[in-house]
Design a protein around this motif. Structure first.
Motif, mmCIF file in Angstrom:
data_model
loop_
_atom_site.group_PDB
_atom_site.id
_atom_site.type_symbol
_atom_site.label_atom_id
_atom_site.label_comp_id
_atom_site.label_asym_id
_atom_site.label_seq_id
_atom_site.Cartn_x
_atom_site.Cartn_y
_atom_site.Cartn_z
ATOM 1 N N ASP A 613 -22.145 -44.617 -6.358
ATOM 2 C CA ASP A 613 -21.496 -45.571 -6.971
ATOM 3 C C ASP A 613 -19.984 -45.168 -7.124
ATOM 4 N N PHE A 614 -19.554 -44.199 -6.593
ATOM 5 C CA PHE A 614 -18.154 -43.860 -6.661
ATOM 6 C C PHE A 614 -17.330 -44.860 -5.669
ATOM 7 N N ARG A 615 -16.460 -46.046 -6.369
ATOM 8 C CA ARG A 615 -15.904 -46.885 -5.665
ATOM 9 C C ARG A 615 -14.488 -46.718 -5.817
ATOM 10 N N PRO A 616 -13.948 -46.071 -5.071
ATOM 11 C CA PRO A 616 -12.313 -45.712 -5.496
ATOM 12 C C PRO A 616 -11.337 -46.828 -5.046
ATOM 13 N N ILE A 617 -11.741 -47.804 -4.046
ATOM 14 C CA ILE A 617 -11.185 -48.886 -3.385
ATOM 15 C C ILE A 617 -11.279 -50.159 -3.718
#
Length: 1239
Positions: A613-617
């Motif tokens: 669930d890492f959503r950097p964009i």
């Protein structure tokens, strides 16, 4: 002729039947419950029979009967994975250590070499490839460089052959040499720079040796303290923005290796003399200092005049972690700073020392280095009493270093501010221009590195937080500004075409909604950036003494250059290598975790290195403002119905155990969102964690407790070698082209070979396994110190893959619908519908049911499919399209949902359509999937998922045939909704794929109230909001006159362009285009009705976008999921006039419900339920920001193990910066003298 009696009788009965079904019942109900029930049952039966027949699911289940079910040992798995990652990371550390040793020895052996200013090297920004044009050499003598007093040097660029390599993301590289990047603020022909470039060229050999020993190495580099970076393999430098902003000394891998963690307080002079250019320089200094800090550092900024005030009010009397979000808040605070009155240095220094002392006493902050940075245009006194009281208690140590930055061209009081730095183991610089700020500010790094250098033998190994491979973190703001400009341009151009239609409320709402949807686009997997961590190590100058030349003040007006030998402790730079996150993920063996299982890594600060669930964009290509400071408790969402940021104490305890690198396990109820954050599942998960030794990282794995505790595994007799012994050709299990393997999994790898596709690589190893003497590698990754073998494999994964390929080989064969193969045993063929399907010719089957492809995906990452064509000719486009978009097996949404659905109803399919599919205007494809579980004794585990795709139009036709015209009349609306409330079937096709709450919010609310759907609130702690950005603020009113001249120039340019546009209307060259756009059908110009200024101002006001800046924030979504209670009483309830104007029933063997609504009943059309995100409004105090709210609820962290902040011999080093030189201007001197006489 009279009709027979039986004919009249049949006609009367038919009329009576129609009358009964078209007339309201006695209680006013217009919806016949029993009729709707029959629709649902018939539709469920036909859909399931179709899926059962097409997918041959019983045969697939039968194929896995030879496998066994084993218990998944979470503790063993996490330990094994952590060990694999540890071995891989040890390899990278060994490579960096060799670079460090070589660099220190090489620098020492070349210390007496002369700098060759004509030395030619591979400049990453100017080197050429063969055939590329090179700039011609100057024919006239070069001009003099005023700054260095020497002729400008021209060295032709070197030519180098570059070849794209897939392991470097197809970047053209050369493995023979390294290339050098020099920042724009560094002169590469300066003596110290070119000399370092010369001796560092000897590092090429160790670069090559490292890569030979470990071909999995990514970029290797040496970042010099002089500013350049040598990178291997050689490649051309690619700029993300028009100006090259990259400076290796500002990267986290350099800063954290060159200095131990630090607490810094920045004091900014707020006196009235800090105006104009001085203020610009001072702000630039502050921003540059902030750019040098990382997540292990702590900082705060205070401005001081008569009073000492923090630039961010809520950060008073404390230090904050220097993560991207907090740094952004501080930069915005300093931007609005306005100088006021006389500066009180004594109060400022006292406040700074008190905060630093309190921080150390209370064990907060970095607990290592401490420093005060003073930025001003002169101090009235040296404040020796303050330093004696707070900083000179334990001579010769100075617990707090003082760095001073004197601002301004003509300043007289420089001696006191320099004294502060020199007497407190700091450094002093004088700044008179913004161009020199970066280089001067960076002087503090070597000073803070002195204890490290004096220690000589201790080289801390630094692992960075995750970051993207871009030049500068400010790129996000740049891209967002460009995006806004493009939208503004598009709106204006559109207005000139459609005029006032653009200003209609519906059109404005549509345009605004479309843009908001773009901002919600937050891809988890993106190829726009490569995310990585870097391991680095400081490189020391092994000399203890050196000759230096400096300006010495002889008397009050005379400076002289003198050379002397002095004690030094210089840092030469930092060595490092990148470790792409994708390479770490390959070692995680997701196959061992199974469907809906995953692993993630947490740093000592609690931030995730990576996570599903890492959503950097957002927007598909713009990095979020605080993308790399996502805490693990912000992505692991407990299902406890707590308010936002009210984290469960159990989760906090688990987090503390993880960051302390303990080993443990725990189960938790969590909310897992997926599919663009529009669906949610409530799952009980088991967690296991353990430390990755010699790193600040902890590995965590988790899988669902319901079906994750067991997994399918081949029996011993199904071993690959035994299969070969029986004479079977394993290569034949992978015949044809209708199969794929998971592209991100590591099956087998040879370090010195690359392959075009994962399938080609797999076949290569399948052939290798059949050769005599094949032995399985002992590890899934390379073994330290170097590779013991060139091949490494995941043996368990390969065994399972070959087994799955063998038992499912038959699936990809073209299916015959006129006759079944003898080997196939179809259970579903016994049903009447299946028999009818089997009798249909191939083309008629395709036409009637709209089937495009059937597919199978197994737990080992294998995907097979076969296409259905409308004629006998091969048309592989459907299969190719499916295989390109659905090759990730257990990671596909349809796979995960099918496995979850198994526990709702074992024999049921999950149906889905793309979101908002009805608005696309193209053919809609429905995907159906069903989970295959293998049972053994009391244990069961998911082995595969089968499914098919078919045309939505065929689904609608089937639904229409079952319901007849009952759903086509005006008084009824019929919907088929999925288990998350999205429309699968509607009489209005454009509603397909929409959330039903947006179509009919009132009925959706009733479905929630009657416990058909459950509302689940999901918090998004990685959201991005947009804060209004005004062009004029308190900071730019004090800019230099050049800024105002620029604004005048821009106004003149805009005015000129306006007149040019008006004159172009008369130009014959564009008359045709003008007529097309601005003339009506009669050839007359389309004049607006109102020619006044009010009309012009109206369209400008509506079409002018509000310029915004990016801001981190929290949002929440209200998602919905079906109650999975058996025999839910709501499904037995009939419609009752307008009190309950609907009937809702489950469609058997599916994740769907059938909803029939009485449209004649009034409803609240203003009530709209949505799954779109909404900002969370926290109870903030006046002038408090979201960053303040988060800071007040900060989490625990663990400090890095390495801290070297003092050394007994540092007091012998007397280098603390040069004094400033005053250059008198004769004209100004005479003028001031004359004025003094007159006044």
């Amino acid at each position: 002729m009279a009709r027979p009696f039986w004919v009249w009788r049949r006609l009367c009965l038919s009329l009576l039947f129609v009358f009964i079904h078209s007339t309201p019942t006695a209680n006013g109900d217009k919806i016949n419950y029993n009729l709707v029930h029959s629709w649902a049952d018939k539709l469920g039966l036909e859909l399931f029979s179709l899926g059962d027949f097409i997918t041959r699911r019983k045969e697939v289940q039968e194929s896995f009967k030879e496998a066994k079910v084993v218990t998944r040992q979470g503790g063993v798995i996490v330990e094994s994975m952590a060990k694999e990652i540890e071995m891989m990371m040890d390899l990278k550390v060994s490579a960096v250590r060799r670079i460090m040793d070589t660099a220190e020895n090489t620098a020492l052996s070349h210390q007496n070499d002369m700098a060759d200013k004509m030395f030619s090297y591979y400049n990453a920004k100017s080197m050429a490839e063969p055939g590329e044009p090179t700039p011609p050499a100057p024919t006239t003598p070069p001009d003099m460089d005023d700054q260095i007093g020497e002729p400008l040097i021209y060295v032709p660029p070197k030519v180098l052959v570059l070849e794209p390599r897939p392991e470097f993301h197809n970047t053209p590289v050369n493995f023979s040499v390294s290339s050098v990047h020099v920042p724009v603020n560094v002169f590469d022909r300066a003596s110290d720079v070119i000399k370092a470039i010369q001796w560092s060229e000897n590092l090429d050999q160790i670069f090559r040796d490292n890569y030979k020993n470990d071909p999995s190495l990514s970029w290797q580099f040496f970042g010099s303290s002089t500013g350049f970076m040598r990178q291997f393999p050689a490649s051309k430098w690619k700029k993300d923005v028009p100006v090259d902003l990259y400076d290796c000394r500002l990267r986290s891998w350099y800063m954290e290796a060159a200095t131990s963690p630090k607490d810094i307080i920045i004091l900014m002079d707020g006196s009235g003399s800090m105006l104009g250019q001085r203020l610009d320089i001072a702000k630039h200094v502050v921003n540059t200092i902030l750019d040098t800090l990382g997540t292990n550092d702590f900082v705060n900024i205070f401005t001081f005049d008569k009073e000492v005030s923090p630039v961010v009010g809520c950060f008073e009397d404390t230090l904050i972690q220097a993560n991207l979000g907090n740094i952004r808040e501080l930069k915005e605070g300093i931007e609005s700073f306005k100088p006021k009155s006389i500066a009180n240095y004594t109060a400022a220094l006292t406040r700074a020392f008190e905060i630093l002392e309190e921080t150390k006493i209370n064990s907060r902050g970095a607990q290592c280095n401490q420093a005060i940075m003073i930025i001003g245009d002169g101090a009235p006194e040296n404040n020796q009493e303050v330093f004696q009281l707070h900083n000179w208690r334990d001579p010769p140590y100075r617990p707090v270093r003082v760095f001073t930055y004197l601002i301004g061209k003509e300043v007289a009081n420089w001696d006191d501010i320099r004294w502060m730095a020199c007497e407190n183991q700091g450094y002093y610089v004088h700044l008179s221009d913004t161009a020199e700020v970066r280089e001067m500010v960076l002087n503090y790094i070597p000073v803070m590195a002195r204890p490290l250098v004096l220690g000589r033998h201790d080289h801390p190994v630094i692992w960075t937080q995750v970051y993207a491979d871009l030049e500068d973190t400010k790129l996000s703001d740049y891209l967002w500004d460009i995006k806004q400009c493009e939208e503004q341009k598009a709106d204006v151009l559109e207005y000139w075409k459609v005029h006032d239609r653009m200003l209609e409320p519906a059109e404005m709402h549509r345009r605004e909604y479309r843009r908001m949807k773009e901002t919600w686009n937050q891809p988890v997997d993106s190829n726009v950036y490569q995310f990585m961590t870097t391991v680095s190590m400081p490189i020391y100058d092994r000399r203890e003494n050196a000759n230096i030349t400096e300006e010495v003040l002889i008397n009050e007006a005379l400076w002289e250059l003198q050379t002397r030998e002095t004690r030094i402790a210089n840092i030469l730079g930092v060595a490092g290598t990148d470790v792409p996150i994708s390479e770490i993920k390959k070692l995680l063996s997701p196959f061992m975790l199974g469907v809906n299982g995953y692993a993630f890594i947490v740093t000592n600060n609690g931030y995730v290195l990576f996570h599903p669930d890492f959503r950097p964009i957002f927007q598909g290509y713009i990095l979020k403002p605080a993308y790399n400071s996502v805490d693990m408790i912000e992505v692991e969402l407990l299902d406890d119905d707590r308010a936002a940021r009210d984290f469960n104490p159990v989760l906090m305890t688990i987090r503390d155990s993880i960051i302390n690198q303990s080993t443990g396990s725990k189960w938790m109820l969590v909310k897992n969102h997926f599919d663009e954050m529009k669906r949610v599942a409530r799952v009980k998960r088991q967690y296991y964690w353990t430390a990755i030794k010699n790193t600040p990282f902890t590995l965590v794995i988790t899988y669902p407790e319901r079906y994750g505790v067991s997994r399918v595994e081949p029996r011993t007799e199904q071993d690959i070698h035994r299969t070969y012994i029986t004479g079977k050709n394993i290569r034949s299990f992978f015949d044809g082209k209708r199969w794929k393997i998971h592209p991100d999994w590591l099956f087998c790898k040879q370090t010195n070979k690359t392959f075009r596709t994962p399938e080609t690589e797999l076949l290569y190893f399948v052939d290798r396994m059949s050769e005599p003497g094949w032995h399985w590698p002992s590890s899934r990754s390379a073994l330290p110190p170097e590779h013991a073998a060139a091949i490494y494999c995941d043996r368990q994964l390969m065994q399972s893959l070959v087994f799955d390929a063998r038992v499912t080989k038959w699936f990809s064969n073209s299916t015959s619908f006129n006759a079944r193969d003898k080997e196939e045993k179809s259970v579903s063929a016994s049903s009447p519908i299946a028999v009818l399907m089997g009798l249909l010719p191939r083309h008629e089957f395709k036409q009637r049911f709209g089937i495009t492809v059937a597919f199978l995906a197994t737990h080992s990452g294998l995907t097979r499919w076969h296409e259905f064509h409308s004629n006998m000719a091969e048309q592989p486009s459907a299969g190719e399209s499916f295989s390109q978009n659905n090759k990730r097996a257990i990671d596909e949404i349809w796979y995960k949902r099918a496995v979850d659905q198994y526990f709702v109803h074992k024999e049921s399919f999950v149906y889905s359509v793309p979101f908002d599919a009805g608005e696309s205007g193209s053919e809609i494809i429905v995907t159906a999937s069903n989970a295959i579980f293998h049972n053994e004794s009391s244990k069961s585990a998911p082995a595969a998922v089968v499914g098919f795709q078919f045309q939505h139009s065929a689904f609608y036709k089937l639904f229409h045939n079952i319901t007849g015209n009952a759903c086509a009349v005006d008084d009824k609306d019929c919907y088929i909704l999925d288990n998350n409330g999205f429309v699968i079937i509607s009489s209005r096709v454009h509603e397909t794929g929409r959330f039903f709450g947006e179509v009919n919010g009132a009925i959706m609310m009733r479905l929630v109230e009657e416990r058909v759907y459950k509302r689940v609130i999901v918090y998004d702690y990685q959201a991005v909001c947009f804060e209004s950005k005004t062009e004029i603020n308190a900071s730019n009113t004090l800019l230099s006159p050049l800024f105002h001249l620029l604004r005048v120039g821009k106004w003149l340019l805009h005015t000129a362009l306006w007149y040019i546009v008006q004159l172009m209307r008369l130009a014959p060259g564009i008359s045709a285009h003008y007529n097309d756009v601005y003339m009506d059908a009669n050839g007359t110009e389309q004049e607006p009705e109102d020619h006044g200024q009010t009309k012009n101002a109206a369209w400008l006001r509506h079409l002018t976008l509000r310029r915004t800046r990016l801001k981190s924030c929290d949002m929440q979504r209200e998602l919905y999921t079906l109650y999975n209670e058996k025999d839910n009483v709501v499904y037995n309830m009939t419609a009752h006039a307008c009190e309950r104007p609907f009937v809702v029933l489950p469609i058997p063997n599916s994740n769907l419900i059938l909803l029939v609504i009485d449209q004649l009943c009034p409803r609240d059309v203003a009530l709209v339920l949505t799954v779109n995100p909404a900002p969370i409004n926290y109870p903030l105090a006046p002038n408090e920001t979201f960053s303040c709210y988060k800071h007040a609820r900060e989490f625990n962290r663990v400090r890095p193990q390495s801290c070297i902040s003092r050394h007994a011999n540092e007091s012998a080093i007397k280098l603390c910066g040069k004094g400033c030189t005053l250059y008198a201007n004769l004209t100004l001197l005479l003028l001031s003298h004359a004025l003094s006489r007159l006044l």
